[in-house]
Design a protein around this motif. Structure first.
Motif, PDB file in Angstrom:
ATOM      1  N   UNK A  60       8.379 -66.242 -49.634  1.00  0.00           N
ATOM      2  CA  UNK A  60       9.768 -66.379 -49.196  1.00  0.00           C
ATOM      3  C   UNK A  60      10.722 -65.953 -50.316  1.00  0.00           C
ATOM      4  N   UNK A  61      10.395 -66.331 -51.551  1.00  0.00           N
ATOM      5  CA  UNK A  61      11.297 -65.993 -52.653  1.00  0.00           C
ATOM      6  C   UNK A  61      11.230 -64.497 -52.966  1.00  0.00           C
ATOM      7  N   UNK A  62      10.139 -63.847 -52.559  1.00  0.00           N
ATOM      8  CA  UNK A  62      10.059 -62.388 -52.731  1.00  0.00           C
ATOM      9  C   UNK A  62      11.024 -61.671 -51.773  1.00  0.00           C
ATOM     10  N   UNK A  63      11.110 -62.153 -50.549  1.00  0.00           N
ATOM     11  CA  UNK A  63      12.059 -61.545 -49.608  1.00  0.00           C
ATOM     12  C   UNK A  63      13.485 -61.739 -50.103  1.00  0.00           C
ATOM     13  N   UNK A  64      13.774 -62.923 -50.633  1.00  0.00           N
ATOM     14  CA  UNK A  64      15.095 -63.169 -51.202  1.00  0.00           C
ATOM     15  C   UNK A  64      15.368 -62.188 -52.343  1.00  0.00           C
TER      16      UNK A  64
ATOM     17  N   UNK E  56      -1.949 -57.135 -40.118  1.00  0.00           N
ATOM     18  CA  UNK E  56      -2.318 -55.790 -40.569  1.00  0.00           C
ATOM     19  C   UNK E  56      -1.251 -54.770 -40.164  1.00  0.00           C
ATOM     20  N   UNK E  57      -0.724 -54.929 -38.959  1.00  0.00           N
ATOM     21  CA  UNK E  57       0.325 -54.017 -38.496  1.00  0.00           C
ATOM     22  C   UNK E  57       1.603 -54.178 -39.327  1.00  0.00           C
ATOM     23  N   UNK E  58       1.934 -55.407 -39.656  1.00  0.00           N
ATOM     24  CA  UNK E  58       3.111 -55.635 -40.496  1.00  0.00           C
ATOM     25  C   UNK E  58       2.912 -54.995 -41.867  1.00  0.00           C
TER      26      UNK E  58
ATOM     27  N   UNK F  60       7.119 -60.204 -41.905  1.00  0.00           N
ATOM     28  CA  UNK F  60       7.961 -59.359 -41.052  1.00  0.00           C
ATOM     29  C   UNK F  60       9.367 -59.243 -41.632  1.00  0.00           C
ATOM     30  N   UNK F  61       9.892 -60.344 -42.142  1.00  0.00           N
ATOM     31  CA  UNK F  61      11.255 -60.301 -42.670  1.00  0.00           C
ATOM     32  C   UNK F  61      11.306 -59.519 -43.984  1.00  0.00           C
ATOM     33  N   UNK F  62      10.149 -59.404 -44.653  1.00  0.00           N
ATOM     34  CA  UNK F  62      10.101 -58.568 -45.863  1.00  0.00           C
ATOM     35  C   UNK F  62      10.230 -57.082 -45.507  1.00  0.00           C
ATOM     36  N   UNK F  63       9.576 -56.667 -44.447  1.00  0.00           N
ATOM     37  CA  UNK F  63       9.702 -55.266 -44.025  1.00  0.00           C
ATOM     38  C   UNK F  63      11.142 -54.971 -43.626  1.00  0.00           C
ATOM     39  N   UNK F  64      11.770 -55.911 -42.922  1.00  0.00           N
ATOM     40  CA  UNK F  64      13.178 -55.747 -42.556  1.00  0.00           C
ATOM     41  C   UNK F  64      14.034 -55.613 -43.820  1.00  0.00           C
ATOM     42  N   UNK F  65      13.745 -56.421 -44.836  1.00  0.00           N
ATOM     43  CA  UNK F  65      14.517 -56.379 -46.084  1.00  0.00           C
ATOM     44  C   UNK F  65      14.383 -55.016 -46.771  1.00  0.00           C
TER      45      UNK F  65
END
Lengths: 80, 80, 80, 80, 80, 80
Positions: A60-64, E56-58, F60-65
């Motif tokens: 989570x902190x990586x996405x941030x 895997x898709x992500x 998934x939210x990381x790919x969006x980021x």
């Protein structure tokens, strides 16, 4: 950092302070999750679990961190 | 690298040295975690586990690396 | 690429060659780990395991790649 | 893209073509792994496994993608 | 986006449209995998599995996103 | 943010607002997945699972980021 009334989405990436920019990065990270799982009840239940798992917290902190790169660049790193 | 008294959040991304910039990147990474899990007792318990797991340590150092990209860019890579 | 005597931390991100820049990226990656787990005995034990696991090695080389982006940008990609 | 004789490390990030740049990104990714696990016999054994695992291959190609960002920027994206 | 006849590798990162740029990012992601596992029969078998696994898709779409950053920058984001 | 009629692919990365840019980042992330698994029935089934898994949502939210970094840069961070 005014929000758009209907969606809670920020109207701008510009913030007054580094801290506000970091808060915005957190907000963007959460919006990314909500777009996939909009059910707040499910999100709360999941949060209870991953908030007690070290690897989930790191992820989570990586996405941030990625969103903070975007916000910091938008603000020219608050260099003035 | 003065902190804001109430939140411990840095007022600026600018630092005198590379090392201080790296310390700031670590601080940002930890702030990202604390925003999700603010309970320091839980964090300490989790830390004891992941500090002894190689993959968790690598993941943590990846978040630091991402935040260090931001801090280094903010400081024009301390090029002068 | 002089180190600061007390901490082993690089005083600058500038290097003479691409190879030295890559070594610096590796050093930064390891410093990121040491900040979380400073006990060298634990680190050595963990290293023995993850150096024999393909996915752990890939993850480690990803952190190096991220830090190398920073070091390469700092050096204007050694373009001269 | 001359290599330094002793270490096999590239003397420059500049390449004539996109393809050579991509090859260099792969080389950097492998050098990142070799720095952690220099024993070629171990590396070959690990390779046999992860080359047959989809997620390991995706992870490896992610490191290549990150290094390719660096090499492409160094070459001004071969825009001429 | 002419390919080099022998390797199927793109001669340039420049594309006419955003969509072609995205296709190129996908191509680069697959080339990264093929360099590690060149056996097309193995790749097809692995693909059947990971195409039915959400994580895997992500992960695959993350590599595409990273390569798309490179291609988009090369094309000045098709801003004209 | 007009789409190309046949593919649903955006003709441009430019958007009027931050929110539209974020929506575009989500769209790009999904297009990345669809290119690997085009069967909508399979995708829906997978979605039901990963939308209830915290780590999958974070990924998934990381790919969006990452895609949002691209879109935000394309739009000069909507700075005007």
């Amino acid at each position: 950092m005014n929000d758009r009334p209907q969606t809670g989405f920020p109207a701008s990436l510009l913030t007054q302070t580094v801290e506000e920019g970091f808060e915005l990065a957190i907000k963007l990270s959460r919006l990314g999750v909500k777009k996939t799982q909009p059910d707040m009840k499910v999100l709360k239940k999941l949060r209870a679990k991953y908030a007690n798992n070290a690897d989930s917290l790191t992820a989570a902190s990586q996405v941030v961190a990625i969103n903070f790169q975007t916000v910091a660049a938008a603000n020219n790193y608050w260099r003035t």
